[in-house]
Design a protein around this motif. Structure first.
Motif, PDB file in Angstrom:
ATOM      1  N   VAL A 152       0.842  -1.197   0.000  1.00 21.04           N
ATOM      2  CA  VAL A 152       0.000   0.000   0.000  1.00 21.04           C
ATOM      3  C   VAL A 152       0.882   1.252   0.000  1.00 21.04           C
ATOM      4  N   LEU A 153       1.965   1.238   0.751  1.00 25.84           N
ATOM      5  CA  LEU A 153       2.916   2.355   0.726  1.00 25.84           C
ATOM      6  C   LEU A 153       3.473   2.534  -0.685  1.00 25.84           C
ATOM      7  N   ARG A 154       3.819   1.442  -1.359  1.00 30.10           N
ATOM      8  CA  ARG A 154       4.302   1.529  -2.734  1.00 30.10           C
ATOM      9  C   ARG A 154       3.235   2.142  -3.640  1.00 30.10           C
ATOM     10  N   MET A 155       1.963   1.756  -3.441  1.00 29.28           N
ATOM     11  CA  MET A 155       0.865   2.309  -4.241  1.00 29.28           C
ATOM     12  C   MET A 155       0.754   3.822  -4.053  1.00 29.28           C
ATOM     13  N   VAL A 156       0.968   4.295  -2.834  1.00 28.69           N
ATOM     14  CA  VAL A 156       0.977   5.737  -2.579  1.00 28.69           C
ATOM     15  C   VAL A 156       2.146   6.393  -3.308  1.00 28.69           C
ATOM     16  N   MET A 157       3.328   5.819  -3.154  1.00 24.81           N
ATOM     17  CA  MET A 157       4.527   6.421  -3.735  1.00 24.81           C
ATOM     18  C   MET A 157       4.498   6.420  -5.270  1.00 24.81           C
ATOM     19  N   GLU A 158       3.807   5.453  -5.867  1.00 29.44           N
ATOM     20  CA  GLU A 158       3.731   5.375  -7.328  1.00 29.44           C
ATOM     21  C   GLU A 158       2.489   6.065  -7.901  1.00 29.44           C
ATOM     22  N   GLY A 159       1.707   6.717  -7.038  1.00 31.27           N
ATOM     23  CA  GLY A 159       0.554   7.468  -7.505  1.00 31.27           C
ATOM     24  C   GLY A 159      -0.670   6.629  -7.817  1.00 31.27           C
ATOM     25  N   GLU A 160      -0.705   5.384  -7.376  1.00 33.56           N
ATOM     26  CA  GLU A 160      -1.888   4.541  -7.567  1.00 33.56           C
ATOM     27  C   GLU A 160      -2.972   4.888  -6.552  1.00 33.56           C
ATOM     28  N   ILE A 161      -2.575   5.386  -5.401  1.00 33.42           N
ATOM     29  CA  ILE A 161      -3.500   5.900  -4.385  1.00 33.42           C
ATOM     30  C   ILE A 161      -3.279   7.397  -4.341  1.00 33.42           C
ATOM     31  N   THR A 162      -4.348   8.173  -4.627  1.00 36.33           N
ATOM     32  CA  THR A 162      -4.206   9.626  -4.706  1.00 36.33           C
ATOM     33  C   THR A 162      -5.107  10.377  -3.735  1.00 36.33           C
ATOM     34  N   ASP A 163      -6.024   9.687  -3.073  1.00 36.12           N
ATOM     35  CA  ASP A 163      -6.891  10.343  -2.099  1.00 36.12           C
ATOM     36  C   ASP A 163      -6.020  10.979  -1.015  1.00 36.12           C
ATOM     37  N   GLY A 164      -6.251  12.266  -0.734  1.00 38.98           N
ATOM     38  CA  GLY A 164      -5.389  13.019   0.177  1.00 38.98           C
ATOM     39  C   GLY A 164      -5.306  12.446   1.581  1.00 38.98           C
ATOM     40  N   ILE A 165      -6.440  12.071   2.158  1.00 45.37           N
ATOM     41  CA  ILE A 165      -6.414  11.510   3.511  1.00 45.37           C
ATOM     42  C   ILE A 165      -5.669  10.183   3.509  1.00 45.37           C
ATOM     43  N   SER A 166      -5.906   9.358   2.495  1.00 46.31           N
ATOM     44  CA  SER A 166      -5.219   8.064   2.420  1.00 46.31           C
ATOM     45  C   SER A 166      -3.708   8.251   2.293  1.00 46.31           C
ATOM     46  N   VAL A 167      -3.298   9.161   1.416  1.00 50.75           N
ATOM     47  CA  VAL A 167      -1.861   9.397   1.221  1.00 50.75           C
ATOM     48  C   VAL A 167      -1.215   9.850   2.526  1.00 50.75           C
ATOM     49  N   ALA A 168      -1.797  10.842   3.181  1.00 43.18           N
ATOM     50  CA  ALA A 168      -1.227  11.351   4.436  1.00 43.18           C
ATOM     51  C   ALA A 168      -1.196  10.263   5.503  1.00 43.18           C
ATOM     52  N   ALA A 169      -2.279   9.493   5.606  1.00 39.14           N
ATOM     53  CA  ALA A 169      -2.356   8.453   6.637  1.00 39.14           C
ATOM     54  C   ALA A 169      -1.336   7.353   6.404  1.00 39.14           C
ATOM     55  N   VAL A 170      -1.183   6.918   5.162  1.00 39.49           N
ATOM     56  CA  VAL A 170      -0.228   5.844   4.866  1.00 39.49           C
ATOM     57  C   VAL A 170       1.205   6.330   5.120  1.00 39.49           C
ATOM     58  N   LEU A 171       1.524   7.542   4.686  1.00 41.87           N
ATOM     59  CA  LEU A 171       2.876   8.062   4.907  1.00 41.87           C
ATOM     60  C   LEU A 171       3.173   8.224   6.399  1.00 41.87           C
ATOM     61  N   LYS A 172       2.222   8.758   7.146  1.00 37.00           N
ATOM     62  CA  LYS A 172       2.450   8.943   8.584  1.00 37.00           C
ATOM     63  C   LYS A 172       2.550   7.591   9.300  1.00 37.00           C
ATOM     64  N   THR A 173       1.742   6.627   8.883  1.00 39.85           N
ATOM     65  CA  THR A 173       1.825   5.284   9.477  1.00 39.85           C
ATOM     66  C   THR A 173       3.179   4.660   9.165  1.00 39.85           C
ATOM     67  N   ALA A 174       3.666   4.825   7.929  1.00 36.54           N
ATOM     68  CA  ALA A 174       4.978   4.277   7.562  1.00 36.54           C
ATOM     69  C   ALA A 174       6.082   4.860   8.438  1.00 36.54           C
ATOM     70  N   ILE A 175       6.026   6.156   8.676  1.00 30.01           N
ATOM     71  CA  ILE A 175       7.025   6.788   9.548  1.00 30.01           C
ATOM     72  C   ILE A 175       6.905   6.249  10.959  1.00 30.01           C
ATOM     73  N   ARG A 176       5.678   6.139  11.446  1.00 31.39           N
ATOM     74  CA  ARG A 176       5.461   5.629  12.802  1.00 31.39           C
ATOM     75  C   ARG A 176       5.988   4.190  12.935  1.00 31.39           C
ATOM     76  N   LEU A 177       5.751   3.367  11.948  1.00 35.71           N
ATOM     77  CA  LEU A 177       6.207   1.968  12.002  1.00 35.71           C
ATOM     78  C   LEU A 177       7.723   1.862  12.006  1.00 35.71           C
ATOM     79  N   LYS A 178       8.398   2.730  11.274  1.00 35.77           N
ATOM     80  CA  LYS A 178       9.870   2.692  11.233  1.00 35.77           C
ATOM     81  C   LYS A 178      10.490   3.219  12.515  1.00 35.77           C
ATOM     82  N   MET A 179       9.773   4.077  13.235  1.00 32.31           N
ATOM     83  CA  MET A 179      10.324   4.675  14.452  1.00 32.31           C
ATOM     84  C   MET A 179      10.077   3.814  15.677  1.00 32.31           C
ATOM     85  N   SER A 180       9.150   2.855  15.585  1.00 35.71           N
ATOM     86  CA  SER A 180       8.850   2.068  16.792  1.00 35.71           C
ATOM     87  C   SER A 180       9.639   0.777  16.822  1.00 35.71           C
TER      88      SER A 180
END
Length: 180
Positions: A152-180
């Motif tokens: 899903v993160l790849r889909m965001v980064m490649e522009g397959e997911i473009t909904d603004g809330i989804s993009v922000a949520a996936v990116l923030k979740t990815a950062i949170r997962l890498k920091m924990s």
């Protein structure tokens, strides 16, 4: 900060069960006269990033009338202003994916387009997931997919997911997962 705008008059131009559109005669922060249009939402946006133990998540696909195209998004919907935001998120997760969650954490508050609308969204991470039956709204024709979060993160980064809330949520979740 003090509001630098002055409203001279307001005229409602459209109203339905979901939004209210108004035109405002204003004096701008630079003291010029102008007009400003606003869209006031009668619901809050609620969105959910469901995560299971294997770090899979669920996305929902549907044809978006306003865009005239198909859209993949995280589970989301509208919650009445008088309803608790978390209760709205729990209802939307169940409706769209059939999932219920034993653990909830708020990920973020987001304004979707603050230049013309007052819509505010709340995003949650849902964990300790239990599967169940979906309860789609009668107007919804949805596809639901369970994917590794990394896909899903790849889909965001490649522009397959473009909904603004989804993009922000996936990116923030990815950062949170890498920091924990």
């Amino acid at each position: 900060m003090k509001n630098p705008w002055t409203t001279i008059s307001t005229k409602e131009v459209y109203d339905n069960p979901w939004i209210r559109v108004a035109e405002h005669q204003v004096i701008t922060p630079t003291q010029s006269r102008g007009i400003y249009g606003t869209v006031r939402f009668k619901n809050r946006a609620v969105a959910i990033v469901p995560l299971d133990r294997e770090l899979h998540t669920w996305i929902v696909g549907q044809y978006r009338y306003t865009l005239d195209e198909y859209s993949w998004e995280i589970p989301m919907g509208g919650g009445p202003l008088e309803e608790d935001v978390l209760d709205s998120a729990k209802r939307e997760l169940k409706e769209e994916t059939g999932l219920t969650a034993g653990k909830w954490s708020e990920l973020m508050k987001i304004h979707t387009s603050n230049s013309v609308t007052d819509e505010v969204g709340f995003v949650f991470i849902a964990e300790e997931l239990v599967p169940g039956e979906t309860e789609f709204d009668p107007t919804e024709d949805l596809q639901v997919r369970r994917l590794p979060f990394a896909d899903v993160l790849r889909m965001v980064m490649e522009g397959e997911i473009t909904d603004g809330i989804s993009v922000a949520a996936v990116l923030k979740t990815a950062i949170r997962l890498k920091m924990s």
